[in-house]
Design a protein around this motif. Structure first.
Motif, PDB file in Angstrom:
ATOM      1  N   MET A   1      45.794 -40.143  10.706  1.00 24.15           N
ATOM      2  CA  MET A   1      44.778 -41.150  10.486  1.00 24.15           C
ATOM      3  C   MET A   1      43.580 -40.553   9.756  1.00 24.15           C
ATOM      4  SD  MET A   1      44.727 -43.263  14.070  1.00 24.15           S
ATOM      5  CE  MET A   1      43.941 -44.751  13.512  1.00 24.15           C
ATOM      6  N   ALA A   2      42.778 -39.735  10.456  1.00 25.82           N
ATOM      7  CA  ALA A   2      41.566 -39.186   9.860  1.00 25.82           C
ATOM      8  C   ALA A   2      41.640 -37.663   9.838  1.00 25.82           C
ATOM      9  CB  ALA A   2      40.340 -39.630  10.649  1.00 25.82           C
ATOM     10  N   ARG A   3      40.924 -37.093   8.889  1.00 35.63           N
ATOM     11  CA  ARG A   3      40.779 -35.633   8.820  1.00 35.63           C
ATOM     12  C   ARG A   3      39.412 -35.302   9.402  1.00 35.63           C
ATOM     13  NH1 ARG A   3      40.195 -31.387   4.413  1.00 35.63           N
ATOM     14  NH2 ARG A   3      41.513 -29.735   5.245  1.00 35.63           N
ATOM     15  N   ILE A   4      39.415 -34.534  10.504  1.00 34.91           N
ATOM     16  CA  ILE A   4      38.199 -34.291  11.284  1.00 34.91           C
ATOM     17  C   ILE A   4      37.851 -32.812  11.267  1.00 34.91           C
ATOM     18  CG2 ILE A   4      37.183 -34.420  13.595  1.00 34.91           C
ATOM     19  CD1 ILE A   4      39.170 -36.776  14.107  1.00 34.91           C
ATOM     20  N   PRO A  45      37.822 -32.836   1.414  1.00 39.05           N
ATOM     21  CA  PRO A  45      36.906 -33.696   2.150  1.00 39.05           C
ATOM     22  C   PRO A  45      37.411 -34.004   3.560  1.00 39.05           C
ATOM     23  CG  PRO A  45      38.209 -35.040   0.685  1.00 39.05           C
ATOM     24  CD  PRO A  45      38.609 -33.602   0.433  1.00 39.05           C
ATOM     25  N   TYR A  46      36.462 -34.437   4.380  1.00 38.21           N
ATOM     26  CA  TYR A  46      36.736 -34.844   5.746  1.00 38.21           C
ATOM     27  C   TYR A  46      36.317 -36.294   5.920  1.00 38.21           C
ATOM     28  CZ  TYR A  46      37.177 -29.844   6.499  1.00 38.21           C
ATOM     29  OH  TYR A  46      37.574 -28.542   6.415  1.00 38.21           O
ATOM     30  N   ASP A  47      36.926 -36.942   6.907  1.00 37.63           N
ATOM     31  CA  ASP A  47      36.541 -38.313   7.243  1.00 37.63           C
ATOM     32  C   ASP A  47      35.423 -38.320   8.279  1.00 37.63           C
ATOM     33  OD1 ASP A  47      38.621 -39.746   5.687  1.00 37.63           O
ATOM     34  OD2 ASP A  47      39.962 -38.642   7.026  1.00 37.63           O
ATOM     35  N   LEU A  48      35.386 -37.273   9.118  1.00 32.79           N
ATOM     36  CA  LEU A  48      34.419 -37.230  10.222  1.00 32.79           C
ATOM     37  C   LEU A  48      34.064 -35.796  10.542  1.00 32.79           C
ATOM     38  CD1 LEU A  48      33.020 -38.808  12.674  1.00 32.79           C
ATOM     39  CD2 LEU A  48      35.060 -38.182  13.970  1.00 32.79           C
ATOM     40  N   LEU A  49      32.785 -35.558  10.792  1.00 35.20           N
ATOM     41  CA  LEU A  49      32.303 -34.299  11.367  1.00 35.20           C
ATOM     42  C   LEU A  49      31.992 -34.586  12.822  1.00 35.20           C
ATOM     43  CD1 LEU A  49      31.157 -31.389  11.377  1.00 35.20           C
ATOM     44  CD2 LEU A  49      28.971 -32.402  10.645  1.00 35.20           C
ATOM     45  N   LEU A  50      32.655 -33.857  13.720  1.00 40.61           N
ATOM     46  CA  LEU A  50      32.406 -33.954  15.151  1.00 40.61           C
ATOM     47  C   LEU A  50      31.859 -32.602  15.575  1.00 40.61           C
ATOM     48  CD1 LEU A  50      32.636 -35.288  17.942  1.00 40.61           C
ATOM     49  CD2 LEU A  50      35.040 -34.584  17.977  1.00 40.61           C
ATOM     50  N   THR A  51      30.571 -32.566  15.947  1.00 41.38           N
ATOM     51  CA  THR A  51      29.948 -31.280  16.205  1.00 41.38           C
ATOM     52  C   THR A  51      29.093 -31.267  17.460  1.00 41.38           C
ATOM     53  OG1 THR A  51      28.515 -29.548  15.245  1.00 41.38           O
ATOM     54  CG2 THR A  51      28.002 -31.813  14.642  1.00 41.38           C
ATOM     55  N   ASP A  52      29.205 -30.160  18.185  1.00 44.60           N
ATOM     56  CA  ASP A  52      28.261 -29.869  19.254  1.00 44.60           C
ATOM     57  C   ASP A  52      26.931 -29.617  18.557  1.00 44.60           C
ATOM     58  OD1 ASP A  52      27.080 -29.150  21.645  1.00 44.60           O
ATOM     59  OD2 ASP A  52      28.203 -27.298  21.904  1.00 44.60           O
ATOM     60  N   ILE A  53      25.851 -29.726  19.280  1.00 47.38           N
ATOM     61  CA  ILE A  53      24.552 -29.493  18.653  1.00 47.38           C
ATOM     62  C   ILE A  53      24.088 -28.065  18.903  1.00 47.38           C
ATOM     63  CG2 ILE A  53      22.119 -30.171  18.582  1.00 47.38           C
ATOM     64  CD1 ILE A  53      23.048 -33.025  19.229  1.00 47.38           C
ATOM     65  N   VAL A  54      24.150 -27.605  20.146  1.00 48.97           N
ATOM     66  CA  VAL A  54      23.675 -26.270  20.496  1.00 48.97           C
ATOM     67  C   VAL A  54      24.848 -25.294  20.400  1.00 48.97           C
ATOM     68  CG1 VAL A  54      22.579 -24.869  22.271  1.00 48.97           C
ATOM     69  CG2 VAL A  54      21.912 -27.265  21.995  1.00 48.97           C
ATOM     70  N   MET A  55      24.813 -24.443  19.357  1.00 51.46           N
ATOM     71  CA  MET A  55      25.874 -23.461  19.108  1.00 51.46           C
ATOM     72  C   MET A  55      25.269 -22.205  18.499  1.00 51.46           C
ATOM     73  SD  MET A  55      28.848 -25.685  17.195  1.00 51.46           S
ATOM     74  CE  MET A  55      27.767 -26.271  15.873  1.00 51.46           C
ATOM     75  N   ALA A  69      25.049 -33.400   2.672  1.00 50.67           N
ATOM     76  CA  ALA A  69      24.663 -33.076   1.298  1.00 50.67           C
ATOM     77  C   ALA A  69      25.895 -32.812   0.431  1.00 50.67           C
ATOM     78  CB  ALA A  69      23.741 -31.860   1.278  1.00 50.67           C
ATOM     79  N   ARG A  70      26.896 -32.151   0.998  1.00 49.98           N
ATOM     80  CA  ARG A  70      28.111 -31.831   0.238  1.00 49.98           C
ATOM     81  C   ARG A  70      29.064 -33.007   0.132  1.00 49.98           C
ATOM     82  NH1 ARG A  70      29.854 -25.769   2.181  1.00 49.98           N
ATOM     83  NH2 ARG A  70      27.852 -24.780   1.743  1.00 49.98           N
ATOM     84  N   GLN A  71      29.065 -33.864   1.144  1.00 52.79           N
ATOM     85  CA  GLN A  71      29.976 -35.001   1.156  1.00 52.79           C
ATOM     86  C   GLN A  71      29.226 -36.254   1.609  1.00 52.79           C
ATOM     87  OE1 GLN A  71      33.767 -34.391   3.203  1.00 52.79           O
ATOM     88  NE2 GLN A  71      34.013 -36.587   3.349  1.00 52.79           N
ATOM     89  N   PRO A  72      28.464 -36.859   0.703  1.00 54.10           N
ATOM     90  CA  PRO A  72      27.712 -38.069   1.067  1.00 54.10           C
ATOM     91  C   PRO A  72      28.654 -39.143   1.630  1.00 54.10           C
ATOM     92  CG  PRO A  72      27.056 -37.276  -1.096  1.00 54.10           C
ATOM     93  CD  PRO A  72      28.266 -36.475  -0.685  1.00 54.10           C
ATOM     94  N   GLY A  73      28.181 -39.824   2.649  1.00 57.50           N
ATOM     95  CA  GLY A  73      28.998 -40.861   3.271  1.00 57.50           C
ATOM     96  C   GLY A  73      29.879 -40.360   4.393  1.00 57.50           C
ATOM     97  N   LEU A  74      29.895 -39.057   4.631  1.00 56.89           N
ATOM     98  CA  LEU A  74      30.684 -38.499   5.730  1.00 56.89           C
ATOM     99  C   LEU A  74      30.177 -39.067   7.052  1.00 56.89           C
ATOM    100  CD1 LEU A  74      32.738 -36.354   6.801  1.00 56.89           C
ATOM    101  CD2 LEU A  74      30.811 -34.754   6.893  1.00 56.89           C
TER     102      LEU A  74
END
Length: 119
Positions: A1-4, A45-55, A69-74
């Motif tokens: 489905m999506a590339r995450i 490209p990716y469809d979604l960035l799923l990220t922890d905040i504190v790392m 900035a690299r992939q507008p609309g992500l």
């Protein structure tokens, strides 16, 4: 489905998230910190960035800034165990979804599916 692109420094949580998302049919590229996630953006490209905040290294907000900035609309989704950090993330990226830990895998997958199918 999506590339995450997944950035999560907790190895066990990263594994659980990766397996749950892959079982839901998504392709997951997982990273153990923000710096590795920024490097992985080269393989988009990716469809979604799923990220922890504190790392370690770049935090999730910085990863999101670079990714946008690299992939507008992500599409961007933050996960965090810190309420104050969640508020900061919501202000920094108002279009992003913010989920608080602990998050149930079923709920996370449902939110990912919703974000990836949104127009």
């Amino acid at each position: 489905m999506a590339r995450i692109l997944l950035a999560e420094d907790d190895a066990s949580l990263r594994g659980f998230l990766t397996r749950a998302l892959e079982r839901a049919g998504h392709q997951v590229i997982d990273c153990e910190n923000g710096d590795d996630a920024i490097d992985a953006l080269e393989h988009g490209p990716y469809d979604l960035l799923l990220t922890d905040i504190v790392m370690p290294g770049a935090d999730g907000i910085e990863v999101a800034r670079v990714a946008a900035a690299r992939q507008p609309g992500l599409r961007i989704m933050f996960i965090t165990g810190f309420a104050a950090v969640a508020l900061s993330a919501a202000q920094a990226s108002p279009q992003a979804k913010v989920l608080s830990k602990p998050v149930h895998l079923r709920d996370l997958v449902a939110e990912v599916d919703k974000m990836c199918t949104a127009a």
